[in-house]
Structures are given as C-alpha cells and as structure tokens.
Motif scaffolding. Structure first.
Motif, PDB file in Angstrom:
ATOM      1  N   GLU A  71       0.819  -1.208   0.000  1.00 59.25           N
ATOM      2  CA  GLU A  71       0.000   0.000   0.000  1.00 59.25           C
ATOM      3  C   GLU A  71       0.857   1.264   0.000  1.00 59.25           C
ATOM      4  OE1 GLU A  71      -4.296  -0.500   1.626  1.00 59.25           O
ATOM      5  OE2 GLU A  71      -2.926  -1.010   3.249  1.00 59.25           O
ATOM      6  N   ARG A  72       1.992   1.227   0.708  1.00 54.28           N
ATOM      7  CA  ARG A  72       2.882   2.398   0.705  1.00 54.28           C
ATOM      8  C   ARG A  72       3.462   2.649  -0.689  1.00 54.28           C
ATOM      9  NH1 ARG A  72       4.655   0.290   5.691  1.00 54.28           N
ATOM     10  NH2 ARG A  72       6.495  -0.636   4.690  1.00 54.28           N
ATOM     11  N   ALA A  73       3.732   1.588  -1.419  1.00 59.32           N
ATOM     12  CA  ALA A  73       4.305   1.745  -2.758  1.00 59.32           C
ATOM     13  C   ALA A  73       3.333   2.427  -3.706  1.00 59.32           C
ATOM     14  CB  ALA A  73       4.731   0.381  -3.304  1.00 59.32           C
ATOM     15  N   GLY A  74       2.040   2.238  -3.505  1.00 57.32           N
ATOM     16  CA  GLY A  74       1.027   2.953  -4.271  1.00 57.32           C
ATOM     17  C   GLY A  74       0.604   2.254  -5.545  1.00 57.32           C
ATOM     18  N   LEU A  75      -0.389   2.844  -6.198  1.00 58.72           N
ATOM     19  CA  LEU A  75      -0.985   2.289  -7.402  1.00 58.72           C
ATOM     20  C   LEU A  75      -0.019   2.390  -8.565  1.00 58.72           C
ATOM     21  CD1 LEU A  75      -4.527   3.952  -7.188  1.00 58.72           C
ATOM     22  CD2 LEU A  75      -3.722   1.876  -6.047  1.00 58.72           C
ATOM     23  N   GLY A  76      -0.197   1.490  -9.547  1.00 61.49           N
ATOM     24  CA  GLY A  76       0.615   1.546 -10.755  1.00 61.49           C
ATOM     25  C   GLY A  76       0.183   0.490 -11.744  1.00 61.49           C
ATOM     26  N   GLY A  77       0.162   0.851 -13.014  1.00 65.69           N
ATOM     27  CA  GLY A  77      -0.245  -0.095 -14.045  1.00 65.69           C
ATOM     28  C   GLY A  77      -1.750  -0.230 -14.129  1.00 65.69           C
ATOM     29  N   VAL A  78      -2.186  -1.300 -14.759  1.00 66.94           N
ATOM     30  CA  VAL A  78      -3.620  -1.543 -14.951  1.00 66.94           C
ATOM     31  C   VAL A  78      -4.345  -1.539 -13.611  1.00 66.94           C
ATOM     32  CG1 VAL A  78      -5.286  -3.298 -15.642  1.00 66.94           C
ATOM     33  CG2 VAL A  78      -3.337  -2.796 -17.112  1.00 66.94           C
ATOM     34  N   ASP A  79      -5.464  -0.827 -13.543  1.00 71.59           N
ATOM     35  CA  ASP A  79      -6.242  -0.722 -12.312  1.00 71.59           C
ATOM     36  C   ASP A  79      -7.688  -1.132 -12.605  1.00 71.59           C
ATOM     37  OD1 ASP A  79      -7.453  -0.114  -9.926  1.00 71.59           O
ATOM     38  OD2 ASP A  79      -6.896   2.002  -9.910  1.00 71.59           O
ATOM     39  N   PRO A  80      -8.164  -2.245 -12.015  1.00 70.36           N
ATOM     40  CA  PRO A  80      -9.524  -2.701 -12.305  1.00 70.36           C
ATOM     41  C   PRO A  80     -10.612  -1.980 -11.526  1.00 70.36           C
ATOM     42  CG  PRO A  80      -8.530  -4.189 -10.732  1.00 70.36           C
ATOM     43  CD  PRO A  80      -7.465  -3.155 -11.075  1.00 70.36           C
ATOM     44  N   VAL A  81     -10.245  -1.210 -10.494  1.00 74.65           N
ATOM     45  CA  VAL A  81     -11.260  -0.637  -9.612  1.00 74.65           C
ATOM     46  C   VAL A  81     -12.246   0.267 -10.347  1.00 74.65           C
ATOM     47  CG1 VAL A  81     -11.594   0.932  -7.649  1.00 74.65           C
ATOM     48  CG2 VAL A  81      -9.979  -0.951  -7.472  1.00 74.65           C
ATOM     49  N   PRO A  82     -11.806   1.152 -11.265  1.00 76.59           N
ATOM     50  CA  PRO A  82     -12.812   1.947 -11.988  1.00 76.59           C
ATOM     51  C   PRO A  82     -13.787   1.095 -12.792  1.00 76.59           C
ATOM     52  CG  PRO A  82     -10.631   2.925 -12.216  1.00 76.59           C
ATOM     53  CD  PRO A  82     -10.434   1.586 -11.598  1.00 76.59           C
ATOM     54  N   TRP A  83     -13.312  -0.005 -13.365  1.00 74.81           N
ATOM     55  CA  TRP A  83     -14.198  -0.886 -14.145  1.00 74.81           C
ATOM     56  C   TRP A  83     -15.162  -1.613 -13.217  1.00 74.81           C
ATOM     57  CZ3 TRP A  83      -9.130  -3.214 -16.401  1.00 74.81           C
ATOM     58  CH2 TRP A  83      -8.503  -2.250 -17.194  1.00 74.81           C
ATOM     59  N   ILE A  84     -14.636  -2.111 -12.100  1.00 74.81           N
ATOM     60  CA  ILE A  84     -15.508  -2.782 -11.132  1.00 74.81           C
ATOM     61  C   ILE A  84     -16.538  -1.798 -10.595  1.00 74.81           C
ATOM     62  CG2 ILE A  84     -15.587  -3.991  -8.916  1.00 74.81           C
ATOM     63  CD1 ILE A  84     -12.697  -4.932  -9.489  1.00 74.81           C
ATOM     64  N   GLY A  85     -16.101  -0.571 -10.325  1.00 73.49           N
ATOM     65  CA  GLY A  85     -16.996   0.437  -9.782  1.00 73.49           C
ATOM     66  C   GLY A  85     -18.130   0.812 -10.717  1.00 73.49           C
ATOM     67  N   ALA A  86     -17.939   0.565 -12.018  1.00 77.30           N
ATOM     68  CA  ALA A  86     -18.981   0.883 -12.997  1.00 77.30           C
ATOM     69  C   ALA A  86     -20.011  -0.228 -13.144  1.00 77.30           C
ATOM     70  CB  ALA A  86     -18.341   1.173 -14.355  1.00 77.30           C
ATOM     71  N   LEU A  87     -19.775  -1.385 -12.512  1.00 80.35           N
ATOM     72  CA  LEU A  87     -20.653  -2.538 -12.701  1.00 80.35           C
ATOM     73  C   LEU A  87     -21.890  -2.449 -11.814  1.00 80.35           C
ATOM     74  CD1 LEU A  87     -18.071  -5.471 -12.813  1.00 80.35           C
ATOM     75  CD2 LEU A  87     -19.080  -4.235 -14.736  1.00 80.35           C
ATOM     76  N   ARG A  88     -23.013  -2.909 -12.361  1.00 82.00           N
ATOM     77  CA  ARG A  88     -24.252  -3.044 -11.596  1.00 82.00           C
ATOM     78  C   ARG A  88     -24.847  -4.431 -11.842  1.00 82.00           C
ATOM     79  NH1 ARG A  88     -22.170   0.798  -9.985  1.00 82.00           N
ATOM     80  NH2 ARG A  88     -23.054   2.762  -9.216  1.00 82.00           N
ATOM     81  N   ILE A  89     -23.968  -5.433 -11.884  1.00 82.79           N
ATOM     82  CA  ILE A  89     -24.396  -6.821 -12.057  1.00 82.79           C
ATOM     83  C   ILE A  89     -23.889  -7.631 -10.870  1.00 82.79           C
ATOM     84  CG2 ILE A  89     -24.485  -6.714 -14.583  1.00 82.79           C
ATOM     85  CD1 ILE A  89     -21.724  -8.043 -14.644  1.00 82.79           C
ATOM     86  N   PRO A  90     -24.502  -8.781 -10.577  1.00 82.39           N
ATOM     87  CA  PRO A  90     -23.986  -9.629  -9.500  1.00 82.39           C
ATOM     88  C   PRO A  90     -22.571 -10.108  -9.814  1.00 82.39           C
ATOM     89  CG  PRO A  90     -26.201 -10.305 -10.127  1.00 82.39           C
ATOM     90  CD  PRO A  90     -25.743  -9.324 -11.159  1.00 82.39           C
ATOM     91  N   ALA A  91     -21.699 -10.049  -8.809  1.00 79.22           N
ATOM     92  CA  ALA A  91     -20.316 -10.472  -8.996  1.00 79.22           C
ATOM     93  C   ALA A  91     -19.820 -11.154  -7.734  1.00 79.22           C
ATOM     94  CB  ALA A  91     -19.434  -9.279  -9.337  1.00 79.22           C
ATOM     95  N   LEU A  92     -19.140 -12.267  -7.936  1.00 82.45           N
ATOM     96  CA  LEU A  92     -18.611 -13.074  -6.828  1.00 82.45           C
ATOM     97  C   LEU A  92     -17.097 -13.190  -6.993  1.00 82.45           C
ATOM     98  CD1 LEU A  92     -18.904 -15.126  -4.441  1.00 82.45           C
ATOM     99  CD2 LEU A  92     -19.280 -16.886  -6.183  1.00 82.45           C
ATOM    100  N   TRP A  93     -16.363 -12.846  -5.929  1.00 84.30           N
ATOM    101  CA  TRP A  93     -14.911 -13.024  -5.906  1.00 84.30           C
ATOM    102  C   TRP A  93     -14.569 -14.086  -4.861  1.00 84.30           C
ATOM    103  CZ3 TRP A  93     -17.089  -8.389  -7.078  1.00 84.30           C
ATOM    104  CH2 TRP A  93     -16.557  -7.671  -8.166  1.00 84.30           C
ATOM    105  N   LEU A  94     -13.739 -15.034  -5.244  1.00 89.29           N
ATOM    106  CA  LEU A  94     -13.328 -16.117  -4.349  1.00 89.29           C
ATOM    107  C   LEU A  94     -11.807 -16.095  -4.200  1.00 89.29           C
ATOM    108  CD1 LEU A  94     -15.601 -18.816  -5.975  1.00 89.29           C
ATOM    109  CD2 LEU A  94     -15.926 -17.849  -3.704  1.00 89.29           C
ATOM    110  N   TYR A  95     -11.337 -16.092  -2.950  1.00 88.96           N
ATOM    111  CA  TYR A  95      -9.900 -16.035  -2.673  1.00 88.96           C
ATOM    112  C   TYR A  95      -9.500 -17.136  -1.697  1.00 88.96           C
ATOM    113  CZ  TYR A  95     -10.012 -11.365  -4.709  1.00 88.96           C
ATOM    114  OH  TYR A  95     -10.176 -10.312  -5.573  1.00 88.96           O
ATOM    115  N   GLY A  96      -8.233 -17.517  -1.768  1.00 87.84           N
ATOM    116  CA  GLY A  96      -7.628 -18.368  -0.754  1.00 87.84           C
ATOM    117  C   GLY A  96      -6.774 -17.510   0.161  1.00 87.84           C
ATOM    118  N   GLY A  97      -6.942 -17.654   1.457  1.00 86.48           N
ATOM    119  CA  GLY A  97      -6.229 -16.802   2.397  1.00 86.48           C
ATOM    120  C   GLY A  97      -4.718 -16.942   2.356  1.00 86.48           C
TER     121      GLY A  97
END
Length: 262
Positions: A210-236
């Motif tokens: 987080e200290r290093a900051g953003l850089g390169g492709v950023d999906p957050v604006p695209w995700i923020g534009a969505l109004r459809i159901p979306a599921l993200w699955l992660y392994g801890g």
C-alpha cells in the motif's frame, strides 16, 4: 485404471486409499463418483479481426441454461486451463465456453504477451466480450443468464469486458486481483510467489504494498462501474494474488448502493 492416493504437494490432510476409473465414473477411497454426461461441442467465433477456437461444454439436461465464457489467467493458455474450476460450474448445471487465447492453440490472431499491459488487457477483454456474444446466439444457452468466469489475470479482464458488453449479466472470479498490476507484482515478490518462504508477516507485506502505491492496470474503476452480480473467491494463503488487499478494495465498492458484490 487404478491409482494409489496419498500425501502430495501442499495437501495437509490427504485422502489415502485407491482410486479406480472406468467408462462410467470412478471409485475414490470407496466412494462412487459417476461421470458427468457432458456434451462437448467444438466451436469457433470471431473477435477483433481473429477467429478464436474453443469448446462449449454443456451439462446434462434439456432446455436453455445459464452459461459462462471462461477467461484464463496469464500466459499462452488454452481451453484446458484449470479444468477443475470449469467442473465446479458444470456440476452445478452451468454451461462453459472454454477457448484458446488469441494466438495460442487453434486460435488465430496475435498473442498479446504475458504482461498485463493496458493494451493486452484491452484486447483480451474484447475477446471475452465476443465469447459472451457468441454464447447469446446458441440454442443451448439462456441469453438472460450469460456471465464470465475466470482465474487470476481474468480479474483485470472480466470487469472491463462486462463494463462494455451489456449481455454479460454476472461475474465469477477465482483469485482475481482487485489491485493494480504493479501492486500485484510487488505483493507476489514479497510473499515468495509460492516458490520461496515468506519472510515478512502478512500485515507487513500488505502495508509495504500500500505504501508503494498504485501503478499499471487498475480494475477498480471498471468494477466500480458494474451493476451486475459479482462473486470473488480467494484463498487466504495465496502468494500470487493479494487476497486481503483485494478484499479491502472490493468491500469499499460493495458498500455503495445498488451493489450485489460478494
């Protein structure tokens, strides 16, 4: 054919016993598992000046059903990429269109490279959108229930495709980064990439990224534009894609009105 089951790489509680396979299914450690009677249909579709080749896998049953175009992770991947994730969908009645990445396997066009550059993600998102449009024309598929499912690099590709293509009605993302490309690179370097021991605590790694900051492709604006159901699955314990930082970004978006993000 018969195989012995036992301990394996990164398997903390392995099943031990025998697995026997025949034309109708398998017997695994004494439990019978029937073969899923899929229809496997070779297909081709056009995308951005290229013809892409794939396989439409249709689970048993009649009538139109939900379907996904399956978006692979980084590298010169083919339709056989992580079939166990495809199987999760197929066993739940969802048809899967798996295709060779452009310039790979039987697909035409030029392979855009391994790196998640803006140009590469844009091109691959156009291919994912074309795959969804192709599904909408298939008699086996309900055009109102077409989505994208994918893994890893697909976390950048699918939100961009879904923002552009209104026929995409949902997303299922397995270990897809919701952080920028540079943040993801730094995270996996610090976490050991699954090949070296992790020397820092999870909290210290996340803080440094987080200290290093953003850089390169950023999906957050695209995700923020969505109004459809979306599921993200992660392994801890993921040492390739940052699960905690991705979840942090997604929670902030999910808190906004009119979201169906999980």
């Amino acid at each position: 054919r018969s195989f012995s089951l036992g301990s394996g790489f990164a398997t903390p509680t392995p099943t031990r016993g025998q697995a026997r396979f025949d034309a109708r299914g398998a017997t695994i450690a004494g439990r019978r598992v029937p073969l899923l009677g899929l229809r496997s249909i070779p297909v081709r579709f056009r995308s951005d000046g290229a013809t892409l080749a794939g396989t439409l896998l249709v689970p048993p049953g009649s009538g139109r059903r939900a379907a996904v175009a399956y978006v692979t992770g980084s590298g010169p991947t083919t339709r056989e990429y992580l079939p166990e994730l495809q199987a999760l969908l197929l066993h739940n009645g969802v048809a899967v269109l798996a295709y060779d990445k452009r310039g790979v396997g039987a697909s035409g066009g030029t392979y855009p490279g391994d790196s998640p550059t803006a140009t590469a993600i844009d091109r691959l998102a156009r291919d994912a959108a074309a795959a969804a449009r192709f599904l909408a024309g298939r008699a086996e598929v309900d055009p109102a229930r077409i989505g994208l499912a994918g893994h890893s690099q697909a976390g950048w590709i699918m939100p961009l495709a879904a923002r552009r293509e209104p026929g995409i009605r949902f997303l299922v993302t397995f270990s897809g980064p919701a952080v920028t490309a540079d943040e993801n690179d730094l995270y996996q370097t610090l976490a050991g990439e699954g090949e070296r021991p992790q020397r820092m605590t999870d909290a210290a790694i996340d803080a440094q990224v987080e200290r290093a900051g953003l850089g390169g492709v950023d999906p957050v604006p695209w995700i923020g534009a969505l109004r459809i159901p979306a599921l993200w699955l992660y392994g801890g314990l993921d040492h390739i894609v940052p699960p905690r930082l991705s979840a942090k970004r997604l929670r902030a978006l999910a808190a906004e009105p009119d979201r169906d993000f999980t």
